[in-house]
Design a protein around this motif. Sequence first.
Motif, PDB file in Angstrom:
ATOM      1  N   TYR A  82       5.233  10.379   0.188  1.00  0.00           N
ATOM      2  CA  TYR A  82       4.482   9.155  -0.067  1.00  0.00           C
ATOM      3  C   TYR A  82       5.392   7.949   0.160  1.00  0.00           C
ATOM      4  CZ  TYR A  82       0.471  11.676  -1.882  1.00  0.00           C
ATOM      5  OH  TYR A  82      -0.646  12.484  -1.997  1.00  0.00           O
ATOM      6  N   TYR A  83       4.883   7.032   0.960  1.00  0.00           N
ATOM      7  CA  TYR A  83       5.649   5.869   1.353  1.00  0.00           C
ATOM      8  C   TYR A  83       4.987   4.583   0.856  1.00  0.00           C
ATOM      9  CZ  TYR A  83       7.789   9.044   4.774  1.00  0.00           C
ATOM     10  OH  TYR A  83       8.442  10.079   5.369  1.00  0.00           O
ATOM     11  N   CYS A  84       5.810   3.654   0.497  1.00  0.00           N
ATOM     12  CA  CYS A  84       5.362   2.320   0.127  1.00  0.00           C
ATOM     13  C   CYS A  84       5.494   1.410   1.352  1.00  0.00           C
ATOM     14  CB  CYS A  84       6.243   1.802  -1.019  1.00  0.00           C
ATOM     15  SG  CYS A  84       5.910   0.124  -1.552  1.00  0.00           S
ATOM     16  N   HIS A  85       4.445   0.678   1.650  1.00  0.00           N
ATOM     17  CA  HIS A  85       4.441  -0.273   2.758  1.00  0.00           C
ATOM     18  C   HIS A  85       4.098  -1.656   2.231  1.00  0.00           C
ATOM     19  CE1 HIS A  85       3.630   2.548   6.428  1.00  0.00           C
ATOM     20  NE2 HIS A  85       4.337   3.192   5.511  1.00  0.00           N
ATOM     21  N   ALA A  86       4.593  -2.668   2.909  1.00  0.00           N
ATOM     22  CA  ALA A  86       4.239  -4.051   2.578  1.00  0.00           C
ATOM     23  C   ALA A  86       4.147  -4.849   3.862  1.00  0.00           C
ATOM     24  CB  ALA A  86       5.265  -4.662   1.635  1.00  0.00           C
ATOM     25  N   ALA A  87       3.129  -5.696   3.952  1.00  0.00           N
ATOM     26  CA  ALA A  87       2.913  -6.471   5.169  1.00  0.00           C
ATOM     27  C   ALA A  87       2.153  -7.752   4.828  1.00  0.00           C
ATOM     28  CB  ALA A  87       2.114  -5.649   6.184  1.00  0.00           C
ATOM     29  N   PRO A  88       2.219  -8.741   5.703  1.00  0.00           N
ATOM     30  CA  PRO A  88       1.506  -9.999   5.427  1.00  0.00           C
ATOM     31  C   PRO A  88      -0.002  -9.876   5.556  1.00  0.00           C
ATOM     32  CG  PRO A  88       2.644 -10.097   7.530  1.00  0.00           C
ATOM     33  CD  PRO A  88       3.080  -8.833   6.864  1.00  0.00           C
ATOM     34  N   LYS A 116       1.706  16.378  10.279  1.00  0.00           N
ATOM     35  CA  LYS A 116       0.575  15.466  10.400  1.00  0.00           C
ATOM     36  C   LYS A 116       1.060  14.028  10.489  1.00  0.00           C
ATOM     37  CE  LYS A 116      -2.822  18.335   8.003  1.00  0.00           C
ATOM     38  NZ  LYS A 116      -3.863  18.374   6.943  1.00  0.00           N
ATOM     39  N   GLU A 117       0.168  13.165  10.933  1.00  0.00           N
ATOM     40  CA  GLU A 117       0.498  11.754  11.021  1.00  0.00           C
ATOM     41  C   GLU A 117       0.432  11.100   9.637  1.00  0.00           C
ATOM     42  OE1 GLU A 117      -1.075  10.825  15.578  1.00  0.00           O
ATOM     43  OE2 GLU A 117      -1.924   9.764  13.853  1.00  0.00           O
ATOM     44  N   ARG A 118       1.152  10.012   9.525  1.00  0.00           N
ATOM     45  CA  ARG A 118       1.109   9.252   8.288  1.00  0.00           C
ATOM     46  C   ARG A 118      -0.290   8.644   8.132  1.00  0.00           C
ATOM     47  NH1 ARG A 118       6.098   5.399   6.612  1.00  0.00           N
ATOM     48  NH2 ARG A 118       7.142   7.207   7.550  1.00  0.00           N
ATOM     49  N   GLU A 119      -0.830   8.733   6.913  1.00  0.00           N
ATOM     50  CA  GLU A 119      -2.176   8.224   6.678  1.00  0.00           C
ATOM     51  C   GLU A 119      -2.196   7.306   5.461  1.00  0.00           C
ATOM     52  OE1 GLU A 119      -4.914  11.360   5.701  1.00  0.00           O
ATOM     53  OE2 GLU A 119      -3.745  12.045   3.989  1.00  0.00           O
ATOM     54  N   LEU A 120      -3.138   6.371   5.496  1.00  0.00           N
ATOM     55  CA  LEU A 120      -3.298   5.458   4.380  1.00  0.00           C
ATOM     56  C   LEU A 120      -3.871   6.191   3.180  1.00  0.00           C
ATOM     57  CD1 LEU A 120      -3.377   2.519   3.233  1.00  0.00           C
ATOM     58  CD2 LEU A 120      -5.747   2.448   4.073  1.00  0.00           C
ATOM     59  N   VAL A 121      -3.289   5.936   2.025  1.00  0.00           N
ATOM     60  CA  VAL A 121      -3.833   6.440   0.767  1.00  0.00           C
ATOM     61  C   VAL A 121      -4.613   5.326   0.072  1.00  0.00           C
ATOM     62  CG1 VAL A 121      -3.285   7.371  -1.505  1.00  0.00           C
ATOM     63  CG2 VAL A 121      -1.957   8.088   0.500  1.00  0.00           C
ATOM     64  N   ALA A 122      -3.967   4.189  -0.105  1.00  0.00           N
ATOM     65  CA  ALA A 122      -4.604   3.046  -0.759  1.00  0.00           C
ATOM     66  C   ALA A 122      -3.761   1.812  -0.542  1.00  0.00           C
ATOM     67  CB  ALA A 122      -4.776   3.294  -2.259  1.00  0.00           C
ATOM     68  N   TYR A 123      -4.403   0.651  -0.586  1.00  0.00           N
ATOM     69  CA  TYR A 123      -3.643  -0.579  -0.602  1.00  0.00           C
ATOM     70  C   TYR A 123      -4.280  -1.573  -1.561  1.00  0.00           C
ATOM     71  CZ  TYR A 123      -6.916  -2.848   2.736  1.00  0.00           C
ATOM     72  OH  TYR A 123      -8.014  -3.392   3.361  1.00  0.00           O
ATOM     73  N   LYS A 124      -3.493  -2.573  -1.925  1.00  0.00           N
ATOM     74  CA  LYS A 124      -3.976  -3.622  -2.808  1.00  0.00           C
ATOM     75  C   LYS A 124      -3.414  -4.954  -2.331  1.00  0.00           C
ATOM     76  CE  LYS A 124      -4.957  -4.679  -7.602  1.00  0.00           C
ATOM     77  NZ  LYS A 124      -5.047  -4.120  -8.968  1.00  0.00           N
ATOM     78  N   THR A 125      -4.285  -5.945  -2.236  1.00  0.00           N
ATOM     79  CA  THR A 125      -3.837  -7.252  -1.813  1.00  0.00           C
ATOM     80  C   THR A 125      -3.216  -8.016  -2.980  1.00  0.00           C
ATOM     81  OG1 THR A 125      -5.854  -8.493  -2.323  1.00  0.00           O
ATOM     82  CG2 THR A 125      -5.787  -7.310  -0.213  1.00  0.00           C
ATOM     83  N   TYR A 126      -2.541  -9.078  -2.644  1.00  0.00           N
ATOM     84  CA  TYR A 126      -1.918  -9.910  -3.672  1.00  0.00           C
ATOM     85  C   TYR A 126      -2.960 -10.431  -4.654  1.00  0.00           C
ATOM     86  CZ  TYR A 126       1.343 -13.382  -5.580  1.00  0.00           C
ATOM     87  OH  TYR A 126       2.158 -14.118  -6.407  1.00  0.00           O
ATOM     88  N   TYR A 127      -4.196 -10.630  -4.155  1.00  0.00           N
ATOM     89  CA  TYR A 127      -5.254 -11.210  -4.974  1.00  0.00           C
ATOM     90  C   TYR A 127      -6.164 -10.161  -5.601  1.00  0.00           C
ATOM     91  CZ  TYR A 127      -3.417 -15.283  -2.718  1.00  0.00           C
ATOM     92  OH  TYR A 127      -2.572 -16.262  -2.275  1.00  0.00           O
ATOM     93  N   GLY A 128      -5.846  -8.889  -5.429  1.00  0.00           N
ATOM     94  CA  GLY A 128      -6.524  -7.858  -6.193  1.00  0.00           C
ATOM     95  C   GLY A 128      -7.515  -6.975  -5.465  1.00  0.00           C
ATOM     96  N   ASP A 129      -7.796  -7.264  -4.204  1.00  0.00           N
ATOM     97  CA  ASP A 129      -8.715  -6.392  -3.473  1.00  0.00           C
ATOM     98  C   ASP A 129      -8.048  -5.045  -3.196  1.00  0.00           C
ATOM     99  OD1 ASP A 129      -9.823  -9.227  -1.540  1.00  0.00           O
ATOM    100  OD2 ASP A 129     -10.669  -8.374  -3.371  1.00  0.00           O
ATOM    101  N   THR A 130      -8.841  -3.995  -3.280  1.00  0.00           N
ATOM    102  CA  THR A 130      -8.282  -2.658  -3.074  1.00  0.00           C
ATOM    103  C   THR A 130      -9.071  -1.884  -2.030  1.00  0.00           C
ATOM    104  OG1 THR A 130      -9.624  -1.732  -4.863  1.00  0.00           O
ATOM    105  CG2 THR A 130      -7.413  -2.495  -5.439  1.00  0.00           C
ATOM    106  N   GLY A 163       0.799  -1.216   0.000  1.00  0.00           N
ATOM    107  CA  GLY A 163       0.000   0.000   0.000  1.00  0.00           C
ATOM    108  C   GLY A 163       0.827   1.259   0.000  1.00  0.00           C
ATOM    109  N   TRP A 164       0.135   2.363  -0.193  1.00  0.00           N
ATOM    110  CA  TRP A 164       0.736   3.692  -0.167  1.00  0.00           C
ATOM    111  C   TRP A 164       0.199   4.462   1.037  1.00  0.00           C
ATOM    112  CZ3 TRP A 164       4.626   5.137  -3.259  1.00  0.00           C
ATOM    113  CH2 TRP A 164       4.829   4.430  -4.446  1.00  0.00           C
ATOM    114  N   TYR A 165       1.120   5.058   1.743  1.00  0.00           N
ATOM    115  CA  TYR A 165       0.799   5.991   2.807  1.00  0.00           C
ATOM    116  C   TYR A 165       1.401   7.340   2.445  1.00  0.00           C
ATOM    117  CZ  TYR A 165      -0.945   2.449   6.024  1.00  0.00           C
ATOM    118  OH  TYR A 165      -1.698   1.463   6.627  1.00  0.00           O
TER     119      TYR A 165
END
Length: 122
Positions: free
Chosen positions: A93-99, A43-57, A35-37
């Motif tokens: 803008y930061y890229c994040h990755a998590a299980p 201000k605090e870091r906030e979620l912009v969008a994420y996408k799962t490995y299987y396509g959910d957004t 995802g992108w934060y």
Amino acid sequence: QVQLVESGGGLVQAGESLRLTCTASRRAGSLNIMGWYRQAPGKERELVAYKTYYGDTKYSDSVKGRFTISRDNFAHTMDLQMNDLKPEDTGVYYCHAAPYTGLLASSRGAYRGQGTQVTVSL
């Protein structure tokens, strides 16, 4: 080694577009959630969008209809197409990755890139 590298930031005027790319190591790019934060000054870091490995957004309400997240599971990359940019989109803008999603915002549970600056002027 787990690595996330963002690119594509810059200075644009309101209404213009930018495309950000996150290039991940194989290990990071194989995680379920990417995802992108963003973080604006003071201000605090906030979620912009994420996408799962299987396509959910998931998108934050502030970017719905303007931003589009995409992900290439084979190339281990993730993009963020940002259209109709507004001054309030300014930030790093930061890229994040998590299980899984519950860890994506975690400073310990998620892998994070160093960020790319996006500045939108009037």
